[in-house]
Write an enzyme that holds these catalytic residues in place. Sequence first.
Site, PDB file in Angstrom:
ATOM      1  N   SER A  90       0.833  -1.206   0.000  1.00 33.90           N
ATOM      2  CA  SER A  90       0.000   0.000   0.000  1.00 33.90           C
ATOM      3  C   SER A  90       0.866   1.255   0.000  1.00 33.90           C
ATOM      4  CB  SER A  90      -0.877   0.022   1.261  1.00 33.90           C
ATOM      5  OG  SER A  90      -1.559   1.258   1.381  1.00 33.90           O
ATOM      6  N   TYR A 106      -2.227  -1.014  10.467  1.00 36.60           N
ATOM      7  CA  TYR A 106      -2.334  -1.367   9.043  1.00 36.60           C
ATOM      8  C   TYR A 106      -1.082  -0.914   8.280  1.00 36.60           C
ATOM      9  CZ  TYR A 106      -4.138  -1.265   4.224  1.00 36.60           C
ATOM     10  OH  TYR A 106      -4.316  -1.456   2.870  1.00 36.60           O
TER      11      TYR A 106
HETATM   12  P1  NAD Z   1     -11.764  -5.588  -0.452  1.00 37.13           P
HETATM   13  O1  NAD Z   1     -12.457  -5.477   0.857  1.00 37.13           O
HETATM   14  O2  NAD Z   1     -12.613  -5.619  -1.652  1.00 37.13           O
HETATM   15  O3  NAD Z   1     -10.814  -6.854  -0.469  1.00 37.13           O
HETATM   16  C1  NAD Z   1     -10.133  -7.305   0.674  1.00 37.13           C
HETATM   17  C2  NAD Z   1     -10.405  -8.774   0.804  1.00 37.13           C
HETATM   18  O4  NAD Z   1      -9.556  -9.333   1.822  1.00 37.13           O
HETATM   19  C3  NAD Z   1     -11.806  -9.111   1.248  1.00 37.13           C
HETATM   20  O5  NAD Z   1     -12.701  -9.161   0.168  1.00 37.13           O
HETATM   21  C4  NAD Z   1     -11.629 -10.473   1.894  1.00 37.13           C
HETATM   22  O6  NAD Z   1     -11.956 -11.490   0.977  1.00 37.13           O
HETATM   23  C5  NAD Z   1     -10.146 -10.551   2.189  1.00 37.13           C
HETATM   24  N1  NAD Z   1      -9.952 -10.827   3.605  1.00 37.13           N
HETATM   25  C6  NAD Z   1      -9.835  -9.963   4.631  1.00 37.13           C
HETATM   26  N2  NAD Z   1      -9.689 -10.633   5.781  1.00 37.13           N
HETATM   27  C7  NAD Z   1      -9.739 -11.958   5.472  1.00 37.13           C
HETATM   28  C8  NAD Z   1      -9.648 -13.149   6.232  1.00 37.13           C
HETATM   29  N3  NAD Z   1      -9.454 -13.130   7.553  1.00 37.13           N
HETATM   30  N4  NAD Z   1      -9.744 -14.334   5.582  1.00 37.13           N
HETATM   31  C9  NAD Z   1      -9.925 -14.377   4.245  1.00 37.13           C
HETATM   32  N5  NAD Z   1      -9.994 -13.280   3.471  1.00 37.13           N
HETATM   33  C10 NAD Z   1      -9.897 -12.083   4.088  1.00 37.13           C
HETATM   34  O7  NAD Z   1     -10.735  -4.373  -0.496  1.00 37.13           O
HETATM   35  P2  NAD Z   1      -9.479  -4.053  -1.442  1.00 37.13           P
HETATM   36  O8  NAD Z   1      -9.209  -2.629  -1.224  1.00 37.13           O
HETATM   37  O9  NAD Z   1      -9.664  -4.562  -2.804  1.00 37.13           O
HETATM   38  O10 NAD Z   1      -8.296  -4.844  -0.730  1.00 37.13           O
HETATM   39  C11 NAD Z   1      -7.371  -5.650  -1.426  1.00 37.13           C
HETATM   40  C12 NAD Z   1      -5.967  -5.353  -0.955  1.00 37.13           C
HETATM   41  O11 NAD Z   1      -5.604  -4.048  -1.358  1.00 37.13           O
HETATM   42  C13 NAD Z   1      -5.800  -5.400   0.568  1.00 37.13           C
HETATM   43  O12 NAD Z   1      -4.574  -6.041   0.878  1.00 37.13           O
HETATM   44  C14 NAD Z   1      -5.707  -3.931   0.923  1.00 37.13           C
HETATM   45  O13 NAD Z   1      -4.982  -3.739   2.115  1.00 37.13           O
HETATM   46  C15 NAD Z   1      -4.973  -3.402  -0.289  1.00 37.13           C
HETATM   47  N6  NAD Z   1      -5.039  -1.964  -0.485  1.00 37.13           N
HETATM   48  C16 NAD Z   1      -6.238  -1.346  -0.666  1.00 37.13           C
HETATM   49  C17 NAD Z   1      -6.259   0.028  -0.842  1.00 37.13           C
HETATM   50  C18 NAD Z   1      -7.556   0.772  -1.033  1.00 37.13           C
HETATM   51  O14 NAD Z   1      -7.534   1.998  -0.992  1.00 37.13           O
HETATM   52  N7  NAD Z   1      -8.670   0.097  -1.221  1.00 37.13           N
HETATM   53  C19 NAD Z   1      -5.075   0.757  -0.869  1.00 37.13           C
HETATM   54  C20 NAD Z   1      -3.874   0.101  -0.699  1.00 37.13           C
HETATM   55  C21 NAD Z   1      -3.860  -1.263  -0.504  1.00 37.13           C
END
Ligand code: NAD
Length: 294
Positions: free
Chosen positions: A186, A199
């Site tokens: 991230s 985080y």
């Molecule tokens: P999202 O909520 O759509 O996806 C995250 C997914 O993580 C969930 O759908 C879930 O399936 C999975 N997850 C969480 N805890 C879990 C558990 N205990 N067991 C199994 N699965 C689990 O959100 P996203 O933003 O697409 O997140 C994807 C990645 O991107 C994450 O690692 C997040 O930290 C990272 N990220 C997101 C952003 C943002 O702004 N959205 C920015 C930087 C990094």
Amino acid sequence: MSIHRQKQHKYYDKKYPKQRQQWPGIQANMTPRPDCGEKSYIGAERLVGRRALITGADSGIGRAVAIAFAREGADVALSYYPTEEKDARDTAKYIRATGRIAMLIPGDVGDEEFCHQMVHDAARTLGGLDTLVLNAGYQQHCDSIADLTTEQLRRTFDVNLFSMFWTVQAALPILKPGASIITTTSIQAYQPSAGLLDYAASKAAIMAFTRALGKQLAPKKIRVNGVAPGPIWTALQIAGGQKQSDIPSFGADTPMKRAGQPAELAATYVLLASDASSYTTAEIYGVTGGHHTM
Ligand code: NAD
Ligand code: MG
């Protein structure tokens, strides 16, 4: 209309309505719904015959990657939390529409035994594994370190970081030369927010994990790279990831003045998975709307 103008105006750039869902959130119930490339991603046979395991694949960035991988010719195992069945089934539908395999693997990646089981089940059904996308993530906003519970701290690190160790440990005997591992870190690893202490620390750890593992596995001809997204409109943000008061202007402080959509990340994962990036390992690619990583 010039290509430049088309790109700037292709995605949502207005204020987001406040909305709060219970963790982990269902993207089908979001307004607006995140754009995961369901209608836009066009494949070009970049991953024909590949077998990929993607964690957090039901929604958001993971879904965008899953759809893109399938349209590039890969079979995909989708890992997600059991309460996300609705989003997972939607994602599977898009994959099956391409004629590729979509295998559903509900479970908690914060559990070591589950991570091992997930890898073995995926490899058995797909006939092997050559691509791992370690993308599941847990983010809960908390203003003060004084209020951060040990339970949350452990959860954040179990899900975001330790799951990567456990999954790779299980997969290593299966992965062959040419395999690719991609982590999701991230912008928070580089420019941490005050209210995302645990985080951001876990994402910085993922960055170090990615670089060290890339060096460790290079002699085995397994590449390891990471993607560092900026603010992306996903369920993670409205299920405790941000304060409600920050939702309307989410992403507006980037140079592009808007949050990104998951669809805008997919091509980077495809590139890192494919042989086109055969000399790239231990790297982190930023996709941040201009808040560059360094
Ligand atoms: P999202 O909520 O759509 O996806 C995250 C997914 O993580 C969930 O759908 C879930 O399936 C999975 N997850 C969480 N805890 C879990 C558990 N205990 N067991 C199994 N699965 C689990 O959100 P996203 O933003 O697409 O997140 C994807 C990645 O991107 C994450 O690692 C997040 O930290 C990272 N990220 C997101 C952003 C943002 O702004 N959205 C920015 C930087 C990094
Ligand atoms: Mg989800």
